[in-house]
Write a protein that holds these residues in place. Sequence first.
Motif, PDB file in Angstrom:
ATOM      1  N   ARG A  37     -52.335 -11.008 -30.283  1.00 30.15           N
ATOM      2  CA  ARG A  37     -51.534 -11.600 -29.203  1.00 30.15           C
ATOM      3  C   ARG A  37     -50.102 -11.858 -29.677  1.00 30.15           C
ATOM      4  O   ARG A  37     -49.145 -11.607 -28.940  1.00 30.15           O
ATOM      5  N   GLY A  38     -49.960 -12.342 -30.899  1.00 27.60           N
ATOM      6  CA  GLY A  38     -48.621 -12.581 -31.446  1.00 27.60           C
ATOM      7  C   GLY A  38     -47.835 -11.290 -31.563  1.00 27.60           C
ATOM      8  O   GLY A  38     -46.645 -11.242 -31.242  1.00 27.60           O
ATOM      9  N   HIS A  39     -48.488 -10.239 -32.016  1.00 29.16           N
ATOM     10  CA  HIS A  39     -47.826  -8.939 -32.150  1.00 29.16           C
ATOM     11  C   HIS A  39     -47.425  -8.410 -30.779  1.00 29.16           C
ATOM     12  O   HIS A  39     -46.308  -7.911 -30.596  1.00 29.16           O
ATOM     13  N   GLN A  40     -48.331  -8.523 -29.801  1.00 25.86           N
ATOM     14  CA  GLN A  40     -48.022  -8.042 -28.457  1.00 25.86           C
ATOM     15  C   GLN A  40     -46.854  -8.813 -27.860  1.00 25.86           C
ATOM     16  O   GLN A  40     -45.996  -8.239 -27.184  1.00 25.86           O
ATOM     17  N   LEU A  41     -46.795 -10.107 -28.120  1.00 21.37           N
ATOM     18  CA  LEU A  41     -45.691 -10.921 -27.611  1.00 21.37           C
ATOM     19  C   LEU A  41     -44.373 -10.493 -28.249  1.00 21.37           C
ATOM     20  O   LEU A  41     -43.350 -10.364 -27.563  1.00 21.37           O
ATOM     21  N   ALA A  42     -44.398 -10.235 -29.542  1.00 22.04           N
ATOM     22  CA  ALA A  42     -43.185  -9.789 -30.232  1.00 22.04           C
ATOM     23  C   ALA A  42     -42.713  -8.447 -29.680  1.00 22.04           C
ATOM     24  O   ALA A  42     -41.514  -8.243 -29.458  1.00 22.04           O
ATOM     25  N   VAL A  43     -43.637  -7.530 -29.441  1.00 22.82           N
ATOM     26  CA  VAL A  43     -43.282  -6.216 -28.883  1.00 22.82           C
ATOM     27  C   VAL A  43     -42.701  -6.385 -27.481  1.00 22.82           C
ATOM     28  O   VAL A  43     -41.694  -5.761 -27.136  1.00 22.82           O
ATOM     29  N   ALA A  44     -43.313  -7.248 -26.672  1.00 23.59           N
ATOM     30  CA  ALA A  44     -42.815  -7.474 -25.308  1.00 23.59           C
ATOM     31  C   ALA A  44     -41.399  -8.052 -25.333  1.00 23.59           C
ATOM     32  O   ALA A  44     -40.543  -7.646 -24.535  1.00 23.59           O
ATOM     33  N   ARG A  45     -41.153  -8.987 -26.243  1.00 21.66           N
ATOM     34  CA  ARG A  45     -39.798  -9.562 -26.344  1.00 21.66           C
ATOM     35  C   ARG A  45     -38.786  -8.508 -26.754  1.00 21.66           C
ATOM     36  O   ARG A  45     -37.668  -8.456 -26.230  1.00 21.66           O
ATOM     37  N   ARG A  46     -39.181  -7.668 -27.715  1.00 21.46           N
ATOM     38  CA  ARG A  46     -38.278  -6.604 -28.182  1.00 21.46           C
ATOM     39  C   ARG A  46     -37.958  -5.649 -27.028  1.00 21.46           C
ATOM     40  O   ARG A  46     -36.793  -5.276 -26.815  1.00 21.46           O
ATOM     41  N   MET A  47     -38.969  -5.257 -26.269  1.00 21.67           N
ATOM     42  CA  MET A  47     -38.754  -4.332 -25.151  1.00 21.67           C
ATOM     43  C   MET A  47     -37.891  -4.986 -24.072  1.00 21.67           C
ATOM     44  O   MET A  47     -37.051  -4.326 -23.455  1.00 21.67           O
ATOM     45  N   SER A  48     -38.077  -6.277 -23.852  1.00 22.65           N
ATOM     46  CA  SER A  48     -37.276  -6.997 -22.864  1.00 22.65           C
ATOM     47  C   SER A  48     -35.807  -7.007 -23.278  1.00 22.65           C
ATOM     48  O   SER A  48     -34.912  -6.784 -22.449  1.00 22.65           O
ATOM     49  N   ARG A  49     -35.552  -7.266 -24.567  1.00 19.15           N
ATOM     50  CA  ARG A  49     -34.156  -7.249 -25.051  1.00 19.15           C
ATOM     51  C   ARG A  49     -33.546  -5.863 -24.887  1.00 19.15           C
ATOM     52  O   ARG A  49     -32.382  -5.734 -24.498  1.00 19.15           O
ATOM     53  N   LYS A  50     -34.329  -4.812 -25.172  1.00 16.27           N
ATOM     54  CA  LYS A  50     -33.815  -3.449 -25.007  1.00 16.27           C
ATOM     55  C   LYS A  50     -33.497  -3.163 -23.547  1.00 16.27           C
ATOM     56  O   LYS A  50     -32.479  -2.541 -23.225  1.00 16.27           O
ATOM     57  N   ALA A  51     -34.365  -3.617 -22.641  1.00 18.67           N
ATOM     58  CA  ALA A  51     -34.131  -3.400 -21.209  1.00 18.67           C
ATOM     59  C   ALA A  51     -32.888  -4.157 -20.750  1.00 18.67           C
ATOM     60  O   ALA A  51     -32.079  -3.629 -19.966  1.00 18.67           O
ATOM     61  N   GLU A  52     -32.719  -5.392 -21.230  1.00 18.71           N
ATOM     62  CA  GLU A  52     -31.521  -6.163 -20.876  1.00 18.71           C
ATOM     63  C   GLU A  52     -30.262  -5.478 -21.387  1.00 18.71           C
ATOM     64  O   GLU A  52     -29.251  -5.413 -20.688  1.00 18.71           O
ATOM     65  N   GLN A  53     -30.328  -4.945 -22.607  1.00 18.79           N
ATOM     66  CA  GLN A  53     -29.179  -4.243 -23.176  1.00 18.79           C
ATOM     67  C   GLN A  53     -28.870  -2.978 -22.380  1.00 18.79           C
ATOM     68  O   GLN A  53     -27.698  -2.678 -22.108  1.00 18.79           O
ATOM     69  N   ALA A  54     -29.907  -2.253 -21.983  1.00 21.45           N
ATOM     70  CA  ALA A  54     -29.701  -1.035 -21.191  1.00 21.45           C
ATOM     71  C   ALA A  54     -29.077  -1.373 -19.835  1.00 21.45           C
ATOM     72  O   ALA A  54     -28.182  -0.665 -19.354  1.00 21.45           O
ATOM     73  N   ALA A  55     -29.531  -2.457 -19.221  1.00 18.59           N
ATOM     74  CA  ALA A  55     -28.953  -2.874 -17.940  1.00 18.59           C
ATOM     75  C   ALA A  55     -27.488  -3.257 -18.111  1.00 18.59           C
ATOM     76  O   ALA A  55     -26.641  -2.910 -17.278  1.00 18.59           O
ATOM     77  N   GLN A  56     -27.184  -3.961 -19.180  1.00 16.36           N
ATOM     78  CA  GLN A  56     -25.795  -4.341 -19.461  1.00 16.36           C
ATOM     79  C   GLN A  56     -24.932  -3.099 -19.675  1.00 16.36           C
ATOM     80  O   GLN A  56     -23.820  -3.006 -19.151  1.00 16.36           O
ATOM     81  N   ASN A  57     -25.443  -2.145 -20.434  1.00 26.00           N
ATOM     82  CA  ASN A  57     -24.703  -0.901 -20.658  1.00 26.00           C
ATOM     83  C   ASN A  57     -24.470  -0.152 -19.359  1.00 26.00           C
ATOM     84  O   ASN A  57     -23.391   0.406 -19.144  1.00 26.00           O
ATOM     85  N   ALA A  58     -25.458  -0.140 -18.471  1.00 27.14           N
ATOM     86  CA  ALA A  58     -25.305   0.528 -17.171  1.00 27.14           C
ATOM     87  C   ALA A  58     -24.242  -0.173 -16.341  1.00 27.14           C
ATOM     88  O   ALA A  58     -23.421   0.489 -15.690  1.00 27.14           O
ATOM     89  N   ARG A  59     -24.227  -1.513 -16.343  1.00 29.31           N
ATOM     90  CA  ARG A  59     -23.198  -2.247 -15.588  1.00 29.31           C
ATOM     91  C   ARG A  59     -21.798  -1.951 -16.138  1.00 29.31           C
ATOM     92  O   ARG A  59     -20.851  -1.758 -15.380  1.00 29.31           O
ATOM     93  N   LEU A  60     -21.686  -1.911 -17.479  1.00 31.56           N
ATOM     94  CA  LEU A  60     -20.384  -1.604 -18.079  1.00 31.56           C
ATOM     95  C   LEU A  60     -19.933  -0.187 -17.718  1.00 31.56           C
ATOM     96  O   LEU A  60     -18.758   0.037 -17.400  1.00 31.56           O
ATOM     97  N   ALA A  61     -20.864   0.753 -17.785  1.00 32.18           N
ATOM     98  CA  ALA A  61     -20.512   2.145 -17.445  1.00 32.18           C
ATOM     99  C   ALA A  61     -20.066   2.247 -15.995  1.00 32.18           C
ATOM    100  O   ALA A  61     -19.105   2.949 -15.678  1.00 32.18           O
TER     101      ALA A  61
END
Length: 66
Positions: A37-61
């Motif tokens: 469960r701890g590993h899955q939570l860490a992976v989910a947080r990492r993926m969430s940060r990547k998605a937020e970064q991708a959304a930010q990059n799309a807004r900047l573009a």
Amino acid sequence: MNLNSKTEGRNDMNLMYESLARAQMTERLGEAQQLRRGHQLAVARRMSRKAEQAAQNARLALARAL
């Protein structure tokens, strides 16, 4: 002490060891599930940060394109 009581004593000891082994196995399974469960939570947080970064990059573009 006759043979029957020795056999019963061994049987009781075997049952105690089996019970201890079952308890330890259950505890280890619980620990493994917590680690997963701890590993899955860490992976989910990492993926969430990547998605937020991708959304930010799309807004900047988009802002740069306008």
